[in-house]
Design a protein around this motif. Sequence first.
Motif: not given
Length: 83
Positions: A8-14
């Motif tokens: 989720v953190l990686l997705g929001l960052t992207l």
Amino acid sequence: MKKWHWIVLLGLTLLSVIGQFIEHHYWWEAIPGFFAVFGFAGSLVLIFVAKFCANLFIAQKPNYYDALQQDQDTDQEVNTNAH
């Protein structure tokens, strides 16, 4: 952290990185990392301004406490000699 937290953190960052290129209202919003650099520079300015104000208004001279002690010693001598 659990694996799904990282996903989720990686997705929001992207999404935030991609989103800044898709829709921006000002020219500086299109520069990658602008707000990180801007925030870092702003924090450095705040730190140096705070240090300057502390030295100007709060800090004492290096011999402040020695001079205070000498003043107290002379007051005590005057009081003892008065009797």
